[in-house]
Write an enzyme that holds these catalytic residues in place. Structure first.
Site, short mmCIF file in Angstrom:
data_model
loop_
_atom_site.label_atom_id
_atom_site.label_comp_id
_atom_site.label_asym_id
_atom_site.label_seq_id
_atom_site.Cartn_x
_atom_site.Cartn_y
_atom_site.Cartn_z
N GLY A 24 4.35 3.67 1.89
CA GLY A 24 5.56 3.54 1.90
C GLY A 24 6.28 4.73 1.63
O GLY A 24 7.55 4.94 1.69
N GLU A 67 6.91 6.05 5.06
CA GLU A 67 8.07 5.29 5.49
C GLU A 67 9.34 5.46 4.92
O GLU A 67 10.53 5.48 5.61
CB GLU A 67 7.69 3.57 5.21
N ALA A 85 3.61 2.05 -1.55
CA ALA A 85 4.06 0.77 -2.18
C ALA A 85 2.87 0.81 -3.36
O ALA A 85 1.91 1.50 -3.36
CB ALA A 85 3.82 -0.15 -1.33
N GLU A 116 -2.63 1.87 5.35
CA GLU A 116 -2.48 0.38 5.07
C GLU A 116 -3.81 -0.39 5.48
O GLU A 116 -4.19 -1.25 4.91
CB GLU A 116 -1.26 -0.22 5.49
N1 CAA Z 1 -0.13 2.40 -5.90
C1 CAA Z 1 -0.40 2.17 -7.53
N2 CAA Z 1 -0.72 3.46 -8.13
C2 CAA Z 1 -0.84 4.53 -7.45
C3 CAA Z 1 -0.67 4.61 -6.10
C4 CAA Z 1 -0.20 3.59 -5.53
N3 CAA Z 1 -0.03 3.56 -4.01
N4 CAA Z 1 -1.11 5.78 -5.60
C5 CAA Z 1 -1.51 6.53 -6.90
N5 CAA Z 1 -1.66 5.96 -7.75
C6 CAA Z 1 -1.69 6.14 -9.28
C7 CAA Z 1 -3.33 5.89 -9.54
O1 CAA Z 1 -3.93 4.61 -9.59
C8 CAA Z 1 -3.69 6.83 -10.72
O2 CAA Z 1 -3.28 6.12 -11.93
P1 CAA Z 1 -4.30 6.11 -13.01
O3 CAA Z 1 -3.94 7.63 -13.49
O4 CAA Z 1 -3.42 5.20 -14.07
O5 CAA Z 1 -5.48 5.70 -12.88
C9 CAA Z 1 -2.55 8.00 -10.41
O6 CAA Z 1 -1.41 7.65 -9.56
C10 CAA Z 1 -3.12 9.10 -10.09
O7 CAA Z 1 -3.79 8.82 -8.73
P2 CAA Z 1 -5.29 9.26 -8.06
O8 CAA Z 1 -6.09 9.58 -9.62
O9 CAA Z 1 -5.47 8.48 -7.27
O10 CAA Z 1 -4.92 10.80 -7.66
P3 CAA Z 1 -5.73 11.69 -6.58
O11 CAA Z 1 -5.12 13.11 -6.77
O12 CAA Z 1 -7.09 11.58 -7.03
O13 CAA Z 1 -5.41 10.78 -5.32
C11 CAA Z 1 -4.01 10.01 -3.71
C12 CAA Z 1 -4.15 10.92 -4.75
C13 CAA Z 1 -5.11 10.28 -2.30
C14 CAA Z 1 -2.57 9.98 -3.14
C15 CAA Z 1 -4.54 8.56 -4.05
O14 CAA Z 1 -3.87 8.25 -5.34
C16 CAA Z 1 -4.23 7.43 -3.23
O15 CAA Z 1 -4.95 7.30 -2.21
N6 CAA Z 1 -3.26 6.59 -3.47
C17 CAA Z 1 -2.68 5.60 -2.59
C18 CAA Z 1 -2.31 6.05 -1.29
C19 CAA Z 1 -1.97 4.64 -0.47
O16 CAA Z 1 -2.85 3.87 -0.11
N7 CAA Z 1 -0.77 4.30 -0.16
C20 CAA Z 1 -0.27 3.25 0.57
C21 CAA Z 1 -0.14 1.91 -0.18
S1 CAA Z 1 0.12 0.54 0.64
C22 CAA Z 1 1.67 0.73 1.40
O17 CAA Z 1 2.54 1.67 1.16
C23 CAA Z 1 2.30 -0.72 2.02
C24 CAA Z 1 3.67 -0.52 2.67
O18 CAA Z 1 3.95 0.13 3.48
C25 CAA Z 1 4.55 -1.35 2.02
#
Ligand code: CAA
Length: 259
Positions: free
Chosen positions: A109, A112, A64, A132
């Site tokens: 997500g 999921e 998400a 999460e």
């Molecule tokens: N939401 C919003 N933006 C996201 C994102 C997310 N879930 N995942 C990645 N991005 C964005 C980053 O902010 C970044 O944007 P900018 O270039 O504008 O800064 C871009 O995508 C590239 O990401 P990274 O620079 O972080 O890339 P990386 O290779 O260093 O890391 C990653 C990759 C490990 C996937 C890392 O991006 C990460 O940890 N992302 C979040 C993963 C996460 O926690 N997902 C769960 C979300 S909560 C959820 O899903 C709730 C639910 O069940 C409803």
């Protein structure tokens, strides 16, 4: 649809989540486009199998959208979770089998979304997880329910409570994915599998999907009754008569009519 690509090859439809700059994170705008694509498949009985994948080579869906979520109120959070869940449930209930071609990160997500599909194929660089609780929330698009139903409960709980990601080979070991293939072969493998499914009688496949999915929610006596009903419904179809005639007459190259 800006955030989701839709194409069809023969009887196989392909939905690609297309927001690679944010690793295909599911902002509301992306969910809206996904909902529209899902509606297209719901209304298209000529789609016999669906593949869902992510744009680019790095990520299926990184979850998400955290940036969009961070300032939500309790009510807005409930609306977002309800919306994502409703779309994923519609994917799960589509008439045709759905294959997740997981080409990289499948986190939150993303994991999921993959779990709402019938079958998961992963590329070697795929990473799965429910991060999460590390963000101060629970999974909100079905993760607490589907992960615990798909794999052993203790392993699902460990993944969710630790927020630790797992690689593709581990995901296969615990039964979260059906197979792991080289990244370059992922879509070809998914297409081959989809076409293998599409070569069978589509109405029978749809009845089988319904019997499995709904039966799993019932006690065994009701589930077996459901199977009797789905099995016998097939005998209304031309494809049942044709499929059995082909067997009796030793016809090898069958082409079902979806009737
Ligand atoms: N939401 C919003 N933006 C996201 C994102 C997310 N879930 N995942 C990645 N991005 C964005 C980053 O902010 C970044 O944007 P900018 O270039 O504008 O800064 C871009 O995508 C590239 O990401 P990274 O620079 O972080 O890339 P990386 O290779 O260093 O890391 C990653 C990759 C490990 C996937 C890392 O991006 C990460 O940890 N992302 C979040 C993963 C996460 O926690 N997902 C769960 C979300 S909560 C959820 O899903 C709730 C639910 O069940 C409803």
């Amino acid at each position: 649809m800006e955030n989701v690509l839709f194409e069809k090859q023969g009887h196989v439809s392909i939905i690609t989540i297309n927001r690679p700059k944010a690793l295909n994170a599911l902002a509301t705008a992306v969910l809206k486009d996904l909902e529209e694509a899902v509606k297209t498949v719901e209304e298209d009985m000529d789609t016999y199998a669906l593949i869902i994948t992510g744009a680019g080579s790095k990520s299926f869906v990184a979850g998400a959208d955290i940036v969009e979520m961070k300032d939500k109120t309790v009510e807005e959070a409930a609306e977002y979770s309800g919306y994502g869940n409703s779309i994923f449930r519609r994917i799960e209930q589509l008439h045709c089998p759905v294959i997740a071609a997981v080409n990289g990160f499948a986190l939150g997500g993303g994991c999921e979304l993959a779990m709402s599909c019938d079958i998961r194929l992963a590329s070697e660089n795929a990473v799965f997880g429910q991060p999460e609780v590390g963000l101060g929330i629970t999974p909100g698009f079905g993760g607490t329910q589907r992960l615990a139903r798909l794999i052993p409960t203790g392993i699902a709980k460990e993944m969710i409570y630790t927020a630790r990601n797992i690689k593709a080979d581990k995901a296969k070991e615990i039964g979260l994915v059906n197979d792991v293939v080289a990244s370059d072969d992922l879509m070809a493998t998914a297409m081959k599998l989809a076409n293998r499914i599409a070569a069978n009688a589509p109405i029978a496949v749809a009845h089988a999907k319904k019997a499995i999915n709904e039966g799993l929610q019932q006690n065994i006596d009701d589930a077996v009754k459901l199977e009797v009903s789905e099995f016998s419904e097939c005998f209304k179809t031309e494809d049942q008569k044709y499929g059995m005639e082909c067997f009796v007459n030793r016809v090898k190259d069958k082409e079902f009519k979806n009737k």
